[in-house]
Design an enzyme around this catalytic site. Structure first.
Site, PDB file in Angstrom:
ATOM      1  N   THR A 543      -2.372  -4.907  -4.519  1.00 22.69           N
ATOM      2  CA  THR A 543      -1.525  -3.741  -4.762  1.00 22.69           C
ATOM      3  C   THR A 543      -0.651  -3.521  -3.541  1.00 22.69           C
ATOM      4  OG1 THR A 543      -3.040  -2.703  -6.304  1.00 22.69           O
ATOM      5  CG2 THR A 543      -1.499  -1.240  -5.206  1.00 22.69           C
ATOM      6  N   PHE A 545       1.536  -0.941  -1.543  1.00 22.27           N
ATOM      7  CA  PHE A 545       1.704   0.499  -1.354  1.00 22.27           C
ATOM      8  C   PHE A 545       2.955   0.729  -0.523  1.00 22.27           C
ATOM      9  CE2 PHE A 545      -2.783  -0.004  -2.097  1.00 22.27           C
ATOM     10  CZ  PHE A 545      -3.183   1.147  -2.757  1.00 22.27           C
TER      11      PHE A 545
END
Ligand code: PEP
Ligand code: MN
Length: 659
Positions: A543, A545
């Site tokens: 992921t 960010f």
């Protein structure tokens, strides 16, 4: 021995225990951990543990079974993170130290500092007193060398590390040096170790040419017992029968040390292999094996180097190696360490300060300002892990209920930063956050961090995989584990607002038929056990960010990335024209998304991420360059009657969050 104190111990009992130990000639170190406070007691004479056990306030006494005491994992369970003027070694980071073998001239060391800082090194190395095999070889510049090393470090915001070969040099070195290096040849020079340890400064302790791991840890013990708490072990290759490389890099020492000691471990691939082309692969291997950092020789002109030229990297090779490490680090659960951030207005007092020329004093000032970063979710959420990784546990993570609350905390001043997931490698974009960023004009992207997402199946202590009947998690996490869950067709899937919320719920119920899918750190936080780890279908699950701040608060003067939103006229070729401008300016479009414009059915806004091509030496583009391109796009939009054609969400350095 390790004395575990009772959690509610009275101060006077604590003092009494300390006095008792000291009276028995033991040196006492208090270590306040998250769960318990301990006294580590070491000394020449042994005392009967039972005499300590009976003292009021003592929970238990654990004898240390190893010959090294303060260096042992038994003495200190948590990993030591060495802080060198805000630069951290240890934790979840990979910190890269680079520079020439020897300081040769003011120009050479200045140029080296510039080049290694530009590519992401966090500390500058350079020998001023060189332990050479031949007495006729260049022996180093001595005091003058240490002084100019310091000047170069200060000019580029890099703390400095240099080797000390004799305690006689302490008076001339100590004011200039941030980290003392004990070279391989001096690893067992116990008199030197005692004197350097007593300076209470950080020390890099290289492994001796033929030292066993135990001998090496005993040498570390000398340093610790003499006064310093900050010892960094450096594997630099050992002598074997193999002649194809200068030494044999013992990477297995890393996992072995990890269980024996709490001290950070770095790798020196340069002295291990002795030939530059073999340095980057072994540097990557070191990171893959779990090293906390690297120390690498880089020279602006290796062919003219006065020592170790053959193993010194060209600056371009170093830059490429750093990019490769950046890609590898998240795979092994780490992120690459960058120089500490200075925020405009705060640490710099508004002074003109370019990213590569922040003075160490300014950086330290910044480190003293506590960083608060807001995120959505509870303890153990992946965004919290991203915060800990990015700031190496140096920031306070502020939990909020949802993404909007993150932005509110940043806008309202409750947090300087916010950590927002923007994209997952399996599930795609987090549209909600694209839309949030569009709405909030006063928010800017100032950095980004990518972490690998590893899911675990968590349950209470007496559960097993066979007792589970229902599983709780965020829908994203459930879908990322679909293959694992397909093997348990009778399990009920219950969606929760967050993975950490699922863990909290399962812990609160204490029911062995329920499990949560969440991070392994959530297990620790909520007192659950991991029934199975790594249950995501594809281990390449990352992921990305973005780190946001109030607009105008954090300056980035060497951005290599831009995130922009643009709207084009509703006519043939308008997207083509916009993209043509990017091409003209050599900007690489790495992502393009379209999102519906609210209130204008069937019209779309584009989100673009831009970088410069990955060409060697071209990774940094000036803000001006990007702005020129974006201004051209804006002009076309305006000419075509589009209001607010381009909005810059952030000009940032994808690698560093710095002034
Ligand atoms: C050095 O770092 O320049 C050096 C001499 O290293 P080692 O002690 O590992 O040989
Ligand atoms: Mn060298």
């Amino acid at each position: 021995m390790v004395i575990v104190l009772e959690s509610n111990i009275r101060d006077e009992d604590k003092q009494r225990i300390r006095r008792f130990l000291e009276k028995n000639s033991l040196r006492v170190n208090e270590i306040a951990g998250e769960e318990e406070t301990i006294f580590g007691a070491v000394g020449k004479v042994g005392i009967d543990p039972r005499d300590v056990e009976i003292l009021p306030g003592v929970q238990r006494v654990i004898p240390i079974s190893k010959p090294y005491k303060m260096a042992s994992r038994e003495f200190k369970r948590d990993n030591t993170v060495v802080d060198v003027r805000g630069v951290k070694i240890g934790g979840h980071r990979v910190s890269v130290i680079a520079g020439p073998c020897a300081v040769e001239s003011a120009e050479q060391i200045m140029e080296s500092a510039a080049r290694v800082a530009e590519s992401g090194a966090v500390m500058l190395r350079g020998g001023a007193y060189k332990p050479r095999t031949s007495p006729y070889a260049f022996q180093g510049m001595g005091e003058e060398g240490v002084r100019i090393l310091r000047e170069a470090g200060d000019a580029y915001g890099l703390p400095v590390v240099t080797e000390i070969v004799s305690s006689e040099h302490i008076p001339v070195m100590k004011d200039y040096v941030d980290v003392f290096q004990i070279g391989a040849r001096n690893m067992q020079n116990f008199e030197l170790l005692k004197k350097v340890g007593a300076l209470a400064k950080p020390v890099i302790l290289k492994r001796g040419l033929s030292a066993t791991i135990e001998e090496w840890l005993m040498a570390a013990e000398y340093l610790l017992a003499s006064g310093t708490e900050d010892v960094i072990l450096c594997e630099r290759g050992i002598r074997t029968y193999e002649k194809a490389t200068r030494n044999t890099l013992d990477l297995s020492a890393i996992p072995v040390l990890r269980s024996l000691t709490h001290l950070p471990i770095i790798v020196d691939p340069s002295h291990a292999v002795g030939v530059r082309d073999k340095v980057p692969p072994m540097a990557l291997a070191g990171v893959a094996a779990g090293a906390d950092g690297l120390i690498v020789e880089v020279h602006p002109c290796p062919d003219c180097a006065m020592s170790d030229g053959a193993q010194s990297l060209y600056p371009e090779q170093f830059e490429k190696m750093m990019r490769d490490i950046e890609v590898l680090a998240p795979v092994v659960g780490r992120s690459v360490s960058h120089r500490p951030m200075a925020r405009s207005g705060h640490a710099t007092g508004g002074a003109e300060l370019s990213a590569n020329r922040a003075s160490v004093a300014d950086l330290r000032g910044a480190a003293e300002t506590p960083v608060i970063c807001a995120y959505s979710g509870g303890r153990g959420a992946y965004a919290e892990i991203a915060i800990q990784r990015f700031w190496d546990n140096g920031a306070t993570a502020l939990s909020t209920a949802n993404f909007r609350e993150v932005l509110n905390a940043v806008l309202g001043g409750g947090a300087a930063f916010g950590m927002l997931p923007i994209e997952n490698s399996l599930a795609g974009s987090v549209y909600e956050n694209y839309d949030n960023l569009t709405r909030c004009e006063d928010i800017e992207i100032v950095g980004e961090v990518t972490i690998r997402i590893e899911h675990s199946l968590l349950a209470c202590k007496d559960a097993t995989v066979d007792t589970i009947a229902s599983v709780y998690s965020h829908p994203q996490a459930l879908s990322q584990c679909d293959e694992f869950l397909a093997g348990k067709p009778h399990w009920k899937h219950i969606e929760t607002a967050s993975t950490s919320g699922a863990a909290e719920l399962v812990a609160a119920e204490g029911d062995p038929t329920r499990a949560a899918i969440a991070s392994e750190s959530a297990a620790e936080i909520y007192g659950l056990k991991a029934l199975k780890s790594g249950i995501e279908t594809n281990p390449r699950n990352y992921t990305r960010f973005v780190i946001v701040a109030r607009a105008g608060e954090v300056r980035c003067e060497t951005p290599n990335h831009a995130s922009v939103i643009f709207t084009t006229a509703n006519q043939p070729g308008s997207l083509h024209d916009a993209l043509g401008i990017l091409k003209k300016h050599g900007l690489n479009l790495t992502k393009l998304e379209s999102r519906p414009i609210q209130g204008e059915p069937w019209r779309y806004r584009f989100y673009a991420n831009l970088t410069l091509p990955e060409g060697v030496g071209k990774s940094v583009v000036s803000a001006e360059h990007l702005r020129t391109a974006l201004a051209e796009m804006e002009k076309i939009s305006q000419d075509n009657g589009v209001v607010q054609g381009v909005r810059v969400l952030g000009l940032y350095n994808s690698k560093e969050l710095s002034n």
